[in-house]
Design an enzyme around this catalytic site. Structure first.
Site, PDB file in Angstrom:
ATOM      1  CE  LYS B   8      -3.460   2.162   3.013  1.00 15.05           C
ATOM      2  NZ  LYS B   8      -2.627   3.246   3.532  1.00 15.05           N
ATOM      3  CE  LYS B  13       5.112   0.575  -2.392  1.00 18.61           C
ATOM      4  NZ  LYS B  13       4.189   1.336  -1.550  1.00 18.61           N
ATOM      5  CE  LYS B  39       5.530   9.535  -2.796  1.00 21.85           C
ATOM      6  NZ  LYS B  39       4.835   8.241  -2.941  1.00 21.85           N
ATOM      7  CG  ASP B 126      -3.704  -2.076  -4.709  1.00 22.66           C
ATOM      8  OD1 ASP B 126      -3.172  -3.153  -5.020  1.00 22.66           O
ATOM      9  OD2 ASP B 126      -4.790  -1.980  -4.123  1.00 22.66           O
TER      10      ASP B 126
END
Lengths: 426, 792
Positions: B8, B13, B39, B126
């Site tokens: 998510k 991550k 990003k 996702d």
């Protein structure tokens, strides 16, 4: 103007140019119907237009380019279910090499085509083109798809056949491709050479698999074949011949190409050059008779809209051999930068810099060279007295006699059309 | 080895993958970390907090001949190579396409030739679409880690990712396990434990919440670099060692076995099945499917505590037993009892019924296809407005296809002579301007380019623009209405109409044509009053070579009734004629097709127009009726009698020229459509004998509302080739008429085609009569037809 096809269309017709290969379009019917029509028009495979002859879920009454007829739901949910069914339907019909090509819309949804191939058990005879490109020129679509196809075929290194050559960089999109192949085969046979594969126009998968045995590759349209020739050089050390003048249009460019081929293979070009010489002589007498009373074709003006590798040798030949005046020369997207630069330099050097990159519809000329639609427009606008269709899309003329604008046969045809075009417009 | 990190958004991550990269680089591995988030901050901690140019920025700014891998790869901590794919601004373009393009570019520039031990892909949030799923594909990810916290939505995302992985799985397993990035929530570990057991995956690392992460981040570093001695740094080192084990031993990977949503809710939220209506439905579904395979919680997993690194365990699938030690089990995938339903609760009954096949392996239920696309339909309509420019918002392929389709009729019409060719070089045809969306417009959104194209056109003096969208622009969500609104502010005097049909996303050719006509109808001035003696023509086809000829015939017929054509809606119509559309008292439908009927209804409703329903007449009888009905409808006091009598005299005289050759000859008619009344009339008027009419099974002409053929016609529906052959043998016709001429020589019978696009008016049949009269005197089979067979 954008009558010329782009990379997506070129990609489809690259595969459709192979005798025993078929494109499966992962896309909507809007993309399918046009390309089925185009493939059938450029490389006819069936005799009838009866749509009932090509019934079946993915065909829509057309013989070529079955599709997954995507709609909005497939763009949201993915198209693989339909694709798998299409793959198994087509796979049952024949043993053709298959290529799944995504339409521009389908290429955005990121479906994993390879997995669909695996699930359908056709991985060995099918490759994929995820994205042929957005608004890219036709040559890029041709070369990229051609390279993907060659990679898929996993060509093996074969022992060299000294008298065998491949012709690279000819699409069934090119005007009179059949006649061009015949003419090149004839000229090369005068050098004692046989043509193995023609990439990609009316060639077979078997010929492609044996193409690594060629002693030399002849690149016809550089923008369509240079990268592919480079691929052969890297993989199999096959040298390639590339005429710096572009395609062999006119006697000079034809002779130059023949000399280059002979030099590459260490053979004597004389038999072929003698043949060209004889053609020069026979056309001389006709030109001389016409010229003696009219002073023409010298001084007649022309415009061109074509690929750079065709436009350059044509403009050069019309200027230098016939003394004609370049008024507008516009090249199609994706041309070889080197040839484009040569064309520009030539026009500047001869004092016709204004003709470079000029749209034909801005000039009134005696004879125009372009695709069928541009010619129709130019004629309608009174921008040319006569016109010669040298590239596609075609106005629809149905040729019975195989024709070409290349080599000896092609040069004679150009002369015939130019002289009679001027004659009838006087 | 290539490893993807999914989870998510905001779950950590990038922190996890950067720290793992650092740990692996520290141990001497050659690492590449690829950030796949618009990003573009995945690799920041490996680069001392520095942001690097993204692949997409690089591709935009660097010409293809100057592009190289060196411009994209940046060296970070301990030589770890870093790449950021980049992406569009939030809310525009297609980030998924951005990932696809970046990966293609990296491959083209030779990333696969760079000597690397491990490639880590840090992927956005996702798996929302195919583009984001690219790193999941076999050619990119050998292993996938799920990064999650113990929050429901994070676990929900992790489960979704498992679904994505399952879609891509063939035989070999690829899930490396769960990494718990703890938020320090109550019972977080228990929830993760329950989830890990349920999906059959180990928790390979549990990272406790710690403020040293934010301290390291502030310094732009990983923990490995900033706090190498910390406990958390050691966790990453252990994770790195585990990755190295996986590199050597792929049996440490697992199949993806996602839960159903209701199972997840029950498991993580503890929601009772009885509380949830959807569960009822699910159970009903299971009953339907007869799914008996159930998932029982394995006793061996009960009470298992999370360790920093969990060793993979063997899980037993009760149903088949074959799934013991699914990790590395290459045979399990694709077996429904193992991979699809182990967590489906047992059905109440014990009846054995066949189970539903997984997607793709069973019979697919396919929808009815759309014919053509709405984009082409809309452009076909707007293209007919002389002086208007239609801006095609899409890639060049769409412009090429539609311009090729329209070019022939356009050139035949010669209307370009009127409209001029100023600025033609930018146009697909005079009147069509392609935006030529390129890859970067697809990724970053194409509205900027669209605005530029519109502005160029308006600045050059264009005053009427239609903007039509294609599939790609629709898929990436380009809002052409917004762009048009902006342009209207800049050019308030111009009229600009967006037609957001989005290729075929909204419908087929007919729908698009209708939408295009509706927009053009907005040009109609509702205040214009009626003038006597004027009619509009509605819905000419614009593709047939006969269109212009047919219009001239109708124009002449109308002249005979004292009428003039006001506006051809839509066929080469001038703006003034559209504006004054309401001058006409009556509107004549050219063809009785579905789209024309839709158009009729729309125009009637919005402009209160009267329509004459009878389409352009074909043949003598139809034309007589048409003229009589039109004269009656217009109540002009005009007596069409003399006009009709004059036509009849000509027709009869002409027919009598041919009937001596044809009278008594037997005719068999085979057609796809019943729209052949005029052919049958001609047959009768010539005194020929109609032996049978066979209508073939097809959809051709089925959108037309036709009067039934007279009862005395020997009609056979669903007529086949076999019936045709038998009828030729038994009925012995002299002439067979059909839609397409047969190519196989038929020795005993003359064959001819029925014109697909007949000439309208009184004299339609005369062309046929003349042709048949000579045809029957020609050889039955022309010589060339014997040359098409296989060589003997």
């Amino acid at each position: 103007m954008i009558f010329s096809p782009d990379a997506f269309t070129a990609s489809i017709l690259t595969v459709e140019g192979i005798k025993d290969a078929s494109v499966l379009l992962n896309g909507p019917t809007g993309c399918k119907i046009y390309h089925s029509f185009l493939s059938d028009r450029h490389f006819p495979r069936g005799a009838s237009h009866d749509p009932m002859a090509f019934q079946g879920e993915f065909y829509f009454g057309q013989l070529r380019v079955p599709s997954t007829y995507l709609d909005w739901e497939d763009y949201v949910e993915g198209s693989l279910e339909k694709l798998e069914k299409l793959l198994s339907t087509v796979a049952e019909k024949n043993n053709d090499l298959l290529a799944v090509i995504n339409s521009p819309g389908a290429s955005l949804i990121g479906d994993d085509l390879e997995t669909a191939l695996k699930k359908s058990g056709v991985s060995e005879r099918c490759f994929t083109v995820d994205c042929a490109g957005f608004s890219l020129p036709a040559p890029i679509g041709f070369e990229n798809t051609g390279l993907a196809l060659l990679e898929h075929l996993d060509l093996k290194s074969l022992s060299r056949k000294e008298n065998r050559v491949n012709i690279i960089g000819l699409s069934i999109l090119h005007k009179h491709w059949e006649g061009t192949v015949a003419e090149l085969k004839k000229l090369l046979s005068l050098l004692g050479l046989e043509v193995g594969a023609v990439l990609f126009a009316d060639t077979s998968v078997e010929e492609l698999k044996n193409s690594s045995s060629a002693a030399c590759n002849i690149v016809l349209f550089p923008e369509y074949g240079q990268k592919i020739a480079e691929w052969y050089r890297e993989r199999f050390e096959i040298p390639s011949v590339l005429s710096p003048m572009g395609v062999p249009v006119g006697f000079d460019a034809t002779e130059q190409l023949l000399r280059e081929v002979a030099k590459c293979l260490g053979i004597d070009p004389s038999p072929a050059l003698n043949f060209v010489r004889a053609a020069r002589k026979s056309s001389y007498s006709k030109l001389a008779r016409y010229h003696s009373f009219s002073g023409l074709p010298k001084g007649t003006s022309f415009s061109i809209r074509a690929e750079a590798s065709f436009a350059y040798p044509l403009a050069l030949w019309l200027y230098s051999y016939l003394g004609m005046v370049p008024s507008a020369v516009k090249t199609l997207p994706g041309g070889s930068p080197k040839i484009e630069a040569s064309l520009r330099a030539f026009l500047i050097e001869k004092g016709f810099e204004n003709a470079y990159d000029r749209e034909p519809e801005y000039e009134k000329v005696d004879i125009a060279f372009a695709d069928g639609y541009t010619l129709g427009l130019l004629k309608g606008l009174g921008c040319c007295k006569a016109g010669l269709e040298i590239c596609t899309p075609s106005e629809g003329y149905i040729d019975f006699i195989p024709k070409t604008y290349m080599g000896v046969e092609g040069t004679l045809l150009l002369l015939e059309k130019i002289i009679n075009g001027i004659r009838s417009s006087l | 080895m290539q490893i993807a990190f999914y989870g998510k958004g905001g779950i950590g991550k990038s922190t996890v993958s950067a720290n793992l990269s650092a740990a692996l680089a520290e141990s001497g591995k050659r690492i590449l970390q690829v950030g796949c988030d618009p990003k573009s901050d995945s690799t920041r901690l490996l680069l001392g907090g520095r942001k690097i140019p993204t692949v997409l920025d690089y591709l935009r700014k660097t010409s293809p001949d100057k592009q190289s891998l060196e411009g994209l790869l940046f060296k970070g901590f301990k030589g770890a190579a870093c790449v950021e794919t980049g992406g569009p601004k939030p809310g525009v373009g297609c980030a998924g396409r951005g990932i696809l393009s970046s990966f293609e570019a990296l491959a083209r520039l030779g990333i696969r030739d760079v000597p690397l031990d491990i490639v880590l892909y840090d992927v956005l949030g996702d798996v929302v679409c195919g583009g984001f799923a690219v790193p999941l594909r076999r050619e990119y990810a050998d292993a996938v880690f799920l990064v999650t916290s113990g929050e429901f939505m994070a676990i929900y995302a992790a489960n979704n990712i498992l679904r994505g992985i399952k879609n891509f799985e063939d035989s070999a397993p690829r899930v490396a396990g769960i990494i718990l990035n703890s938020r320090g929530l109550e019972a977080e570990d228990q929830r993760i434990l329950a989830f890990s057991k349920a999906v059959g995956l180990p928790v390979v690392a549990s990272i406790p919440r710690s403020e040293i992460f934010s301290r390291a981040e502030k310094a732009g570093k990983t923990l490995i670099e900033a706090f190498p001695e910390s406990e958390n740094a050691e966790i990453f080192r252990e994770l790195a060692r585990h990755v190295e084990k996986i590199v050597k031993d792929r049996s440490l990977l697992y199949h993806a076995r996602p839960l159903e949503d209701w199972e997840l809710e029950e498991l993580v939220l503890g929601r009772s099945p009885e509380d949830n209506a959807s569960i009822f439905m699910q159970r009903e579904f299971e009953k339907e499917a007869g799914c008996e395979s159930g998932f029982e919680e394995e006793a061996g997993l009960e009470g298992r505590t999370i360790r920093t690194i969990n060793e993979p365990e063997e899980y037993l699938c009760e149903t088949c037993g074959a799934c013991k030690g699914e990790a590395g089990d290459a045979s399990g995938s694709g077996n429904l009892s193992c991979s699809d339903s182990p967590r489906v609760k047992p059905a109440l009954g014990k009846e054995k019924v066949s189970v539903l096949a997984p997607s793709g392996s069973g019979p697919a239920i396919l929808k009815a296809p759309l014919y053509g696309c709405a984009f082409a339909g809309a452009v076909t309509a707007t293209f007919q407005v002389n002086g208007a420019l239609t801006v095609l918002h899409g890639p060049r392929s769409c412009a090429h296809i539609i311009s090729d389709a329209l070019a022939s009729s356009f050139l035949r019409s010669g209307s370009f002579k009127k409209t001029g060719v100023k600025g033609l070089e930018e146009q697909a045809l005079p009147g069509l301007l392609s935006v030529d969306m390129e890859e970067e417009d697809i990724i970053f959104g194409g509205l900027e380019k669209l605005s530029c194209r519109m502005e160029e056109a308006l600045a050059s003096g264009r005053k009427l623009l239609f903007v039509v969208s294609t599939c790609p622009s629709g898929i990436i969500g380009d809002d052409i209405e917004k762009a048009v609104l902006k342009m209207k502010h800049l050019y308030p005097k111009a009229r600009i109409f967006p037609i957001p049909v989005d290729g075929n996303l909204t419908g087929d050719f007919s729908y698009g044509f209708f939408e295009g006509c509706k927009k053009v109808a907005e040009l109609i001035d509702p205040a214009v009053g009626q003038e006597e003696g004027l009619v509009n023509i509605i819905g000419e086809r614009n593709f047939s070579p006969r269109d212009e000829e047919n219009f001239r015939i109708i124009e002449k017929l109308l002249e005979g009734l004292g009428l003039r054509v006001n506006c051809r809606f839509l066929s080469r119509a001038d703006l003034s004629s559209i504006r004054d559309f309401k001058k006409a008292r009556f509107n004549l439908l050219a063809y009785n097709s579905l789209e024309n009927r839709m158009l009729r209804d729309y125009l009637s409703e919005h402009f209160g127009l009267d329509f004459f329903e009878h389409p352009f007449p074909v043949g003598f009888r139809d034309s007589s009726q048409w003229v009589k009905a039109l004269a009656k409808s217009l109540t002009l006091g005009h007596n069409p009698g003399p006009f009709l009598e004059a036509r009849e005299q000509i027709y009869r005289a002409e027919i009598s020229k041919y009937s001596p050759y044809l009278k008594g000859k037997k005719v068999l008619v085979v057609s796809y459509s019943q729209d052949i009344g005029w052919v049958l009339d001609t047959v009768r008027d010539l005194g020929m004998e109609l032996v049978k009419v066979g209508i073939r099974a097809s959809s051709f002409g089925k959108d037309k509302q036709l009067d039934p053929l007279p009862d005395d016609i020997p009609l056979v529906n669903n007529y086949t080739d076999l019936q045709r052959a038998e009828d030729i043998k038994c009925l012995k016709p002299d002439l067979v008429l059909s839609g397409y001429a047969p190519l196989i020589p038929e020795e005993d019978v003359h064959c001819d085609t029925i014109p697909f696009s007949p000439k309208v008016g009184f004299m339609s049949g005369l062309e046929l009569a003349k042709r048949w009269s000579t045809l029957l005197r020609l050889p039955v089979v022309e010589g060339w037809k014997y040359d098409g067979g296989e060589e003997e």
